[in-house]
Design an enzyme around this catalytic site. Structure first.
Site, mmCIF file in Angstrom:
data_model
loop_
_atom_site.group_PDB
_atom_site.id
_atom_site.type_symbol
_atom_site.label_atom_id
_atom_site.label_comp_id
_atom_site.label_asym_id
_atom_site.label_seq_id
_atom_site.Cartn_x
_atom_site.Cartn_y
_atom_site.Cartn_z
ATOM 1 N N CYS A 177 0.829 -1.209 0.000
ATOM 2 C CA CYS A 177 0.000 0.000 0.000
ATOM 3 C C CYS A 177 0.864 1.260 0.000
ATOM 4 O O CYS A 177 1.804 1.380 0.784
ATOM 5 C CB CYS A 177 -0.878 -0.034 1.248
ATOM 6 S SG CYS A 177 -1.857 1.445 1.465
ATOM 7 N N CYS A 183 -0.961 5.379 7.293
ATOM 8 C CA CYS A 183 -2.259 4.840 7.704
ATOM 9 C C CYS A 183 -2.133 3.948 8.944
ATOM 10 O O CYS A 183 -1.214 3.140 9.045
ATOM 11 C CB CYS A 183 -2.846 4.049 6.538
ATOM 12 S SG CYS A 183 -4.426 3.310 6.932
ATOM 13 N N CYS A 186 -2.795 -0.849 9.020
ATOM 14 C CA CYS A 186 -1.885 -2.011 9.020
ATOM 15 C C CYS A 186 -0.584 -1.647 9.733
ATOM 16 O O CYS A 186 -0.148 -0.504 9.693
ATOM 17 C CB CYS A 186 -1.493 -2.397 7.594
ATOM 18 S SG CYS A 186 -2.838 -2.996 6.596
ATOM 19 N N CYS A 274 -8.046 0.193 -0.277
ATOM 20 C CA CYS A 274 -7.403 -0.403 0.898
ATOM 21 C C CYS A 274 -6.973 -1.820 0.526
ATOM 22 O O CYS A 274 -7.804 -2.640 0.105
ATOM 23 C CB CYS A 274 -8.405 -0.424 2.056
ATOM 24 S SG CYS A 274 -7.777 -1.366 3.454
ATOM 25 N N GLN A 355 -18.192 -11.929 11.708
ATOM 26 C CA GLN A 355 -16.747 -12.018 11.505
ATOM 27 C C GLN A 355 -16.375 -11.380 10.159
ATOM 28 O O GLN A 355 -17.110 -11.503 9.193
ATOM 29 C CB GLN A 355 -16.294 -13.475 11.548
ATOM 30 C CG GLN A 355 -16.738 -14.237 12.796
ATOM 31 C CD GLN A 355 -15.971 -13.830 14.055
ATOM 32 O OE1 GLN A 355 -15.021 -13.062 14.000
ATOM 33 N NE2 GLN A 355 -16.393 -14.348 15.202
ATOM 34 N N GLU A 410 -27.306 -13.669 23.669
ATOM 35 C CA GLU A 410 -26.659 -12.494 23.077
ATOM 36 C C GLU A 410 -27.384 -11.244 23.583
ATOM 37 O O GLU A 410 -28.594 -11.244 23.746
ATOM 38 C CB GLU A 410 -26.759 -12.633 21.539
ATOM 39 C CG GLU A 410 -26.645 -11.373 20.729
ATOM 40 C CD GLU A 410 -25.283 -10.696 20.820
ATOM 41 O OE1 GLU A 410 -24.252 -11.381 20.750
ATOM 42 O OE2 GLU A 410 -25.281 -9.453 20.982
ATOM 43 N N CYS A 492 -10.979 -12.020 20.768
ATOM 44 C CA CYS A 492 -10.276 -11.065 19.892
ATOM 45 C C CYS A 492 -9.336 -10.199 20.729
ATOM 46 O O CYS A 492 -8.766 -9.236 20.231
ATOM 47 C CB CYS A 492 -11.265 -10.219 19.106
ATOM 48 S SG CYS A 492 -12.482 -9.416 20.141
ATOM 49 N N GLU A 533 -6.552 -13.388 16.912
ATOM 50 C CA GLU A 533 -7.659 -14.031 17.634
ATOM 51 C C GLU A 533 -7.097 -15.286 18.284
ATOM 52 O O GLU A 533 -6.245 -15.963 17.686
ATOM 53 C CB GLU A 533 -8.768 -14.461 16.666
ATOM 54 C CG GLU A 533 -9.408 -13.347 15.906
ATOM 55 C CD GLU A 533 -10.700 -12.858 16.543
ATOM 56 O OE1 GLU A 533 -11.032 -11.688 16.336
ATOM 57 O OE2 GLU A 533 -11.377 -13.649 17.232
HETATM 58 C C1 SAM Z 1 -17.021 -10.882 19.284
HETATM 59 S S1 SAM Z 1 -18.753 -10.843 19.085
HETATM 60 C C2 SAM Z 1 -19.057 -12.524 18.743
HETATM 61 C C3 SAM Z 1 -20.346 -12.855 18.069
HETATM 62 C C4 SAM Z 1 -20.488 -14.272 17.538
HETATM 63 N N1 SAM Z 1 -19.973 -15.271 18.442
HETATM 64 C C5 SAM Z 1 -19.883 -14.429 16.157
HETATM 65 O O1 SAM Z 1 -18.848 -15.090 16.032
HETATM 66 O O2 SAM Z 1 -20.408 -13.847 15.206
HETATM 67 C C6 SAM Z 1 -19.286 -10.591 20.707
HETATM 68 C C7 SAM Z 1 -20.776 -10.514 20.868
HETATM 69 O O3 SAM Z 1 -21.058 -10.447 22.276
HETATM 70 C C8 SAM Z 1 -22.190 -9.627 22.469
HETATM 71 N N2 SAM Z 1 -22.167 -9.234 23.890
HETATM 72 C C9 SAM Z 1 -21.433 -8.281 24.496
HETATM 73 N N3 SAM Z 1 -21.655 -8.291 25.821
HETATM 74 C C10 SAM Z 1 -22.527 -9.290 26.074
HETATM 75 C C11 SAM Z 1 -23.127 -9.810 27.248
HETATM 76 N N4 SAM Z 1 -22.865 -9.293 28.449
HETATM 77 N N5 SAM Z 1 -23.977 -10.835 27.144
HETATM 78 C C12 SAM Z 1 -24.256 -11.388 25.916
HETATM 79 N N6 SAM Z 1 -23.713 -10.934 24.776
HETATM 80 C C13 SAM Z 1 -22.865 -9.901 24.834
HETATM 81 C C14 SAM Z 1 -22.003 -8.523 21.454
HETATM 82 O O4 SAM Z 1 -23.232 -7.892 21.165
HETATM 83 C C15 SAM Z 1 -21.433 -9.287 20.259
HETATM 84 O O5 SAM Z 1 -22.447 -9.714 19.392
#
Ligand code: SAM
Length: 542
Positions: A177, A183, A186, A274, A355, A410, A492, A533
């Site tokens: 890039c 930037c 990266c 990008c 993701q 969730e 993450c 991750e």
């Molecule tokens: C890193 S993402 C993972 C989502 C999913 N596992 C995926 O791979 O697509 C984290 C998720 O946790 C949710 N989250 C954050 N705090 C939370 C809580 N206290 N209880 C339940 N979900 C929560 C967020 O809204 C988000 O969707």
């Protein structure tokens, strides 16, 4: 050698009270948070201590952490961009790599600081730790010192002095890039892919060294934290959020649309494309930029100076006549995104979490399936906590028997509606076989719907995939009480993962339950960047 270039600089006596006020504010932001040991500021402090120890062993000195502390007056003098003294350090060795992908070196204070500290401040044998983006251990660099904080100074890279030598792993010819230097997107384009993976592994080991050192003694060091690479090292990112500031006509400002500058005092870097984003995002970026450039002229006066963020997401588009799928870019106003991973289809709205790199998802799922497979016969239930739109629960639904059940929780109600929709879209029976509820994972195991589902810990796998801040003590306590056979912690932010697992270990030591961490591996979701991750697998011992 560092040199003070600004002879006109008037010294601290001209500083107003506002300097100290601002200093207090900035330091408060950057201050180490004693409640959250995994905050960025705390991690950087731990890294500065390690960097100092490397410096002492390389230089055979005994510089202490207090010797790199910056006096208040020094911080005040380097605070404002406009009249900041220009201090260039001509040759600094980068000795340490931070988990943010920056390099750390040390500059003697005696070389530049005397005009900027109070009389009587002893700067002999004192050093400034410099944090330099886009540098790597082995680099010898020319830098400009910027904002000073309590224990370090930000610095801008001006030149790498040993680019083509063997003393650095850097290979600038690898950079793809044109905006890489400016930037902030990266950090590692100048490194071979193997070296990038090694640095990410170092970050994983470091996180556990800081927050769960006991585990390092227990697991096989030759395997711990190995990072599995991604097939696509460029053009993989399915989400991009460029920013711009509505220009102020009165100040004759120009319009830049792109990502943040590596130097926080500069405006966003204007990006026409990008390199890590997918082709369809880049095509949309060209069109969106043109449109914004035309429309921005009509912005009302009150909008001038405002920051805006554009959301660009790559997803599948189906041709209704032929049934064929092509990739297309969607914006904020789109109603629904579609993605396909293995044989499963997922839909979600563009602002929901999904993701961002499809090419790594299959290796991640295969890894998890392998670990489920090791004890497959004993699992009947899969509990997907922090489940988003149901990605893990649905993708792994075939790994448990037909009479079993996937149960997800969730926080976002919007995401949970899509999770239920996705289960049905994939022909999975709701709520008999798949049940998703909205609520906090913190109270998941006490939730009435969950309790009524009849799911038993001794036949369960729990997947947890929280956001960067990690999980909570309340969740970890309930998880321990629930006593699942297998726990898969996807993260993450490896620092919060190590913290949570260390707490889990302490909690289990209080009782008589015994889990063993079977494995900790990394997956490279974001090649060319600092991010990694991690997946940790814990099994309940009989
Ligand atoms: C890193 S993402 C993972 C989502 C999913 N596992 C995926 O791979 O697509 C984290 C998720 O946790 C949710 N989250 C954050 N705090 C939370 C809580 N206290 N209880 C339940 N979900 C929560 C967020 O809204 C988000 O969707």
């Amino acid at each position: 050698m560092p040199t003070a270039k600004n002879e006109q600089y008037q010294g601290p006596e001209r500083r107003e009270r506002s300097v100290l006020k601002k200093l207090k504010k900035v330091n408060k932001k950057k201050k180490r948070d004693t409640d959250d040991h995994t905050s960025r500021a705390n991690i950087l402090f731990l890294e500065l201590e390690e960097a100092l120890s490397t410096f002492n062993s390389v230089k055979n000195t005994n510089v202490l952490i207090n010797d790199i502390q910056n006096p208040t007056e020094l911080m005040g003098n380097f605070m404002f961009t406009r009249d900041r003294p220009t201090i260039i350090a001509d040759s600094v060795d980068i000795l340490y790599q931070t988990s943010e992908g920056d390099g750390i070196g040390f500059v003697p204070k005696s070389m530049y600081a005397s005009p900027f500290v109070e009389e009587g401040d002893d700067i002999f044998n004192k050093f400034t730790a410099v944090v330099v983006p886009k540098t790597i251990v082995g680099d010898k660099v020319k830098i400009k010192l910027n904002m000073h904080h309590q224990f370090y100074s930000e610095a801008v890279l001006l030149q790498v002095l040993n680019s083509n030598s063997r003393s650095t792993p850097r290979k600038d010819t690898l950079v793809v890039c044109q905006k890489f230097e400016e930037c902030s997107g990266c950090q590692f384009q100048m490194l071979s892919y193997d070296k990038q993976l090694q640095l990410k592994r170092d970050t994983i080991v470091k996180a556990y060294r800081f927050f769960y050192p006991e585990l390092l003694g227990e697991l096989d060091q030759s395997e711990f934290g190995k990072v599995i690479g991604c097939e696509n090292q460029y053009a993989y990112r399915t989400k991009l959020t460029p920013h711009y500031k509505v220009p102020r006509v009165i100040k004759n400002e120009t319009l830049s649309i792109g990502l943040n500058h590596v130097n926080p005092t500069m405006q966003v870097v204007d990006l026409e494309s990008c390199a890590i984003a997918t082709p369809s995002i880049n095509r949309a970026l060209t069109i969106t930029r043109k449109k914004i450039k035309e429309e921005v002229k009509n912005e009302p006066l009150e909008a001038q100076g405002r920051q805006r963020t554009i959301l660009l997401r790559d997803g599948l588009r189906m041709n209704k006549e032929t049934g064929e799928h092509t990739r297309a870019c969607y914006g904020e106003s789109s109603k629904v995104m579609t993605e396909k991973v293995e044989d499963f289809v997922f839909q979600f709205d563009p602002s929901s979490f999904f993701q961002n790199n499809n090419s790594i998802l299959i290796p991640v799922l295969e890894y998890i399936k392998y670990h489920i497979g090791l004890g497959a016969k004993s699992y009947k239930y899969l509990v997907d906590t922090y489940c988003g739109v149901g990605f893990f629960g649905i993708s792994l639904s075939k790994s448990i028997p037909k009479e079993g059940k996937v149960f997800g929780i969730e926080l976002s109600e919007r995401s949970i509606n899509f999770a239920t929709h996705n289960a049905m879209l994939n022909g999975l029976e709701v709520p008999k076989r798949m049940q998703f509820i909205s609520g906090s994972a913190d109270s998941m195991f006490k939730n009435e719907e969950f309790l009524n589902s009849g799911i038993k810990g001794k036949e369960s796998i729990v997947i947890m995939d929280p956001s960067r801040k990690g999980s909570t003590e309340s969740f970890m306590r309930q998880l321990l009480e629930f006593k699942p056979k297998l726990i898969i912690y996807v993260s993450c932010n490896v620092f919060t993962q190590a913290r949570d697992l260390s707490l889990f270990n302490k909690l289990q030591e209080e009782g008589s339950i015994s889990y063993r961490v079977r494995d900790v591996v990394g997956f490279d979701f974001f090649p060319q960047t600092k991010h990694v991750e991690t997946v940790a697998v814990l099994e309940l011992l009989d």
